[in-house]
Write an enzyme that holds these catalytic residues in place. Structure first.
Site, PDB file in Angstrom:
ATOM      1  N   TYR A  75       9.518   5.065 -13.600  1.00  0.00           N
ATOM      2  CA  TYR A  75       8.098   4.752 -13.379  1.00  0.00           C
ATOM      3  C   TYR A  75       7.878   3.236 -13.511  1.00  0.00           C
ATOM      4  CZ  TYR A  75       3.250   4.331 -15.250  1.00  0.00           C
ATOM      5  OH  TYR A  75       1.966   3.953 -15.530  1.00  0.00           O
ATOM      6  N   ASP A 114       9.104  11.309 -22.364  1.00  0.00           N
ATOM      7  CA  ASP A 114       7.745  11.240 -21.836  1.00  0.00           C
ATOM      8  C   ASP A 114       7.546  12.499 -20.984  1.00  0.00           C
ATOM      9  OD1 ASP A 114       5.502  10.784 -20.222  1.00  0.00           O
ATOM     10  OD2 ASP A 114       5.825   8.621 -20.136  1.00  0.00           O
ATOM     11  N   ILE A 172       4.740  13.818 -19.726  1.00  0.00           N
ATOM     12  CA  ILE A 172       3.379  13.775 -19.177  1.00  0.00           C
ATOM     13  C   ILE A 172       3.188  14.732 -17.989  1.00  0.00           C
ATOM     14  CG2 ILE A 172       3.908  11.764 -17.702  1.00  0.00           C
ATOM     15  CD1 ILE A 172       1.101  10.705 -18.270  1.00  0.00           C
ATOM     16  N   LYS A 179      -2.269  13.786 -16.131  1.00  0.00           N
ATOM     17  CA  LYS A 179      -1.669  14.399 -14.939  1.00  0.00           C
ATOM     18  C   LYS A 179      -1.949  15.901 -14.882  1.00  0.00           C
ATOM     19  CE  LYS A 179       0.115  10.332 -14.479  1.00  0.00           C
ATOM     20  NZ  LYS A 179      -0.346   9.375 -13.496  1.00  0.00           N
TER      21      LYS A 179
HETATM   22  C1  LIG Z   1       5.866   8.758 -16.652  1.00  0.00           C
HETATM   23  C2  LIG Z   1       4.498   8.207 -16.936  1.00  0.00           C
HETATM   24  N1  LIG Z   1       4.196   7.812 -18.182  1.00  0.00           N
HETATM   25  C3  LIG Z   1       2.992   7.298 -18.474  1.00  0.00           C
HETATM   26  C4  LIG Z   1       2.009   7.154 -17.514  1.00  0.00           C
HETATM   27  C5  LIG Z   1       0.660   6.595 -17.903  1.00  0.00           C
HETATM   28  O1  LIG Z   1      -0.253   7.632 -18.062  1.00  0.00           O
HETATM   29  P1  LIG Z   1      -1.660   7.521 -18.823  1.00  0.00           P
HETATM   30  O2  LIG Z   1      -2.711   7.597 -17.773  1.00  0.00           O
HETATM   31  O3  LIG Z   1      -1.724   8.716 -19.728  1.00  0.00           O
HETATM   32  O4  LIG Z   1      -1.675   6.245 -19.583  1.00  0.00           O
HETATM   33  C6  LIG Z   1       2.276   7.554 -16.195  1.00  0.00           C
HETATM   34  C7  LIG Z   1       1.264   7.393 -15.134  1.00  0.00           C
HETATM   35  O5  LIG Z   1       1.531   7.436 -13.955  1.00  0.00           O
HETATM   36  C8  LIG Z   1       3.550   8.099 -15.902  1.00  0.00           C
HETATM   37  O6  LIG Z   1       3.863   8.513 -14.667  1.00  0.00           O
END
Ligand SMILES: Cc1ncc(COP(=O)(O)O)c(C=O)c1O
Length: 459
Positions: free
Chosen positions: A143, A228, A230, A270
């Site tokens: 990312y 992570d 998410i 997400k």
């Molecule tokens: C792997 C990953 N980590 C963190 C984030 C950041 O997310 P947040 O909106 O919760 O700060 C993203 C956003 O695209 C992401 O894809």
């Protein structure tokens, strides 16, 4: 006059990832007002299930009106300032996290730290686990925001673990070892490995084999693992999602030192499609990390009305179960549409089972197997064909020609238009109206700024 941090440009905003966004902002697509504008395919947003959240809010007005049993909780919320967060909200969050993992793992709300999104969670973990100049290993492609989130304010370094298309970009034991050795060559002390599971940008879940390589490596080197997770609620096809906590538990490692070196990052940006609400978290079994991160969370708290509203929503188990199922169903369908559209244009992508994007293989469209050719193709896609996509180089991919394309942040009709543009890209005989005139394009400064550090080992 200013600090070095304020005046240097190490934030990473000149990466093609952010530059594509800037170009989109100048000329956003709208089916009626601006049909020749740029379609945003570089933003991992989930807009497919808003109606479910909205209809819950409509039937539960107390949550938004800040009421409990008909009475106002406004004053209570307005005064709340405890950086530990609402216990009720943290209880609901750990239950939601467990639900997404099929209740195979249990989470303790006392090990949870609330942060303003995963962005803040990842940075906070860097502050807790590493000194400036120490390093984390990250599998590529990764990312693009991590260059900002992990490095910028903390001074921590990222060393890439080079994964390749040969095995579908899977993490291998030799790749982990090679990255570790490279860090040593640069005199960087390695403090841990950070993975995204499911992966952004690959859209794949980690296999048990990969998780075991990671665990063996972290045990052998005595380092941390940050996972992570998410995108854990977006897994729409098998193989099912296995969280790092589950993998460690499977191997009965709860009583070993590793247990205290495993940390999960999560957010509602997400899975629930709520990036604007800034709800993120760190989950760690390490009490020193939990305590330090809780103190640091003062710099990025989640507002009390957001905590209140979402704790009401997550408390409704019927809603959460239905939401997760329906959202996954919609993502599966959307990905299918997207992959079929690409296939019609002779373009393939990596087989994926999660996420809001695909990792698209356009190597055959490059003039040569170089990052210059990738940049040239990317510029053509953005400016001539009006699609903002993210080139692999912005994700530190080691092979030119891969692109991340997001499919869940638009309507089906817009996706159709995007697919027509992709077809026009591969079929030069098709009549196509360029969205940016050549002269405007040549004047735009940023096109020549594709950061070379995107492809160099981070130092
Ligand atoms: C792997 C990953 N980590 C963190 C984030 C950041 O997310 P947040 O909106 O919760 O700060 C993203 C956003 O695209 C992401 O894809």
């Amino acid at each position: 006059m200013l600090s070095k941090k304020a005046s240097c440009d190490s934030h990473g905003q000149d990466s093609s990832y952010f530059l594509g966004w800037q170009e989109y902002e100048k000329n956003p697509y709208d089916p009626v007002q601006n049909p020749n504008g740029i379609i945003q395919m570089g933003l991992a947003e989930n807009q497919l299930s808003f109606d479910l959240v909205e209809s819950w809010l409509a039937t539960n007005p107390d949550a938004l009106e800040l009421k409990r049993n008909g009475g106002s909780v406004f004053r209570e919320l307005a005064l709340f300032q405890d950086y530990h967060g609402f216990p009720a909200f943290k209880n609901e969050l750990v239950e939601f996290m467990a639900e997404m993992r099929g209740n195979r793992v249990k989470f303790d709300p006392n090990n949870l730290v609330l942060t303003a999104g995963s962005t803040s969670a990842n940075e906070t973990l860097m502050f807790c686990l590493a000194e400036p100049g120490e390093a984390f290993l990250l599998p590529t492609p990764y990312y693009p925001g991590f260059d900002r989130d992990l490095k910028w304010r903390t001074g921590v370094e990222i060393v890439p673990i080079q994964c390749t298309s040969e095995n579908g970009f899977k993490i291998t034991a030799p790749a982990l070892e090679e990255a570790y050795q490279r860090a040593q060559e640069f005199n960087l002390k390695v403090k841990g490995v950070l993975v995204t599971n499911p992966s952004n940008p690959l859209g794949t879940t980690m296999t048990t084999l990969e998780l075991n390589h990671l665990i063996d490596f972290a045990v052998a080197k005595e380092i941390h693992i940050i996972s992570d997770e998410i995108y854990s609620g977006t897994v729409f096809n098998s193989p099912s999602f296995v969280s790092i906590v589950e993998a460690v538990t499977e191997r009965n490692l709860e009583d070993t030192e590793l247990w205290n070196r495993v940390h999960i990052v999560y957010s509602l940006s997400k899975d629930l499609g709520l990036p604007g609400f800034r709800v993120g978290m760190i989950y760690s079994n390490n009490q020193t990390v939990v305590s330090a991160a809780t103190k640091m969370s003062s710099f990025g708290l989640v507002s009390s009305q957001t905590q209140y509203m979402l704790s009401q929503m997550l408390k409704d188990k019927k809603f959460t179960a239905n939401y997760l199922k329906e959202n996954q169903k919609r993502l599966r369908k959307r990905r299918q549409m997207f992959v079929c559209g690409l296939k019609g244009a002779g373009i393939r992508c990596l087989k994926s089972n999660a996420g809001l994007f695909c990792w698209v293989d356009m190597r055959h469209l490059l003039k040569s197997n170089t990052f210059e050719a990738e940049k040239e193709l990317w510029m053509k896609v953005v400016c001539e064909f009006g699609l903002n996509i993210s080139p692999g180089s912005s994700c530190h991919c080691s092979e030119p020609g891969w692109f991340r394309m997001c499919f869940a942040n638009m309507s089906e009709d817009t996706l159709d238009v995007a697919m027509q543009r992709v077809k026009a890209l591969v079929e030069p005989t098709m009549v196509h109206q360029s969205v940016v005139s050549k002269s405007t394009w040549l004047q735009t400064k940023w096109v020549f700024q594709l950061a070379s550090y995107d492809r160099e080992p981070d130092r």
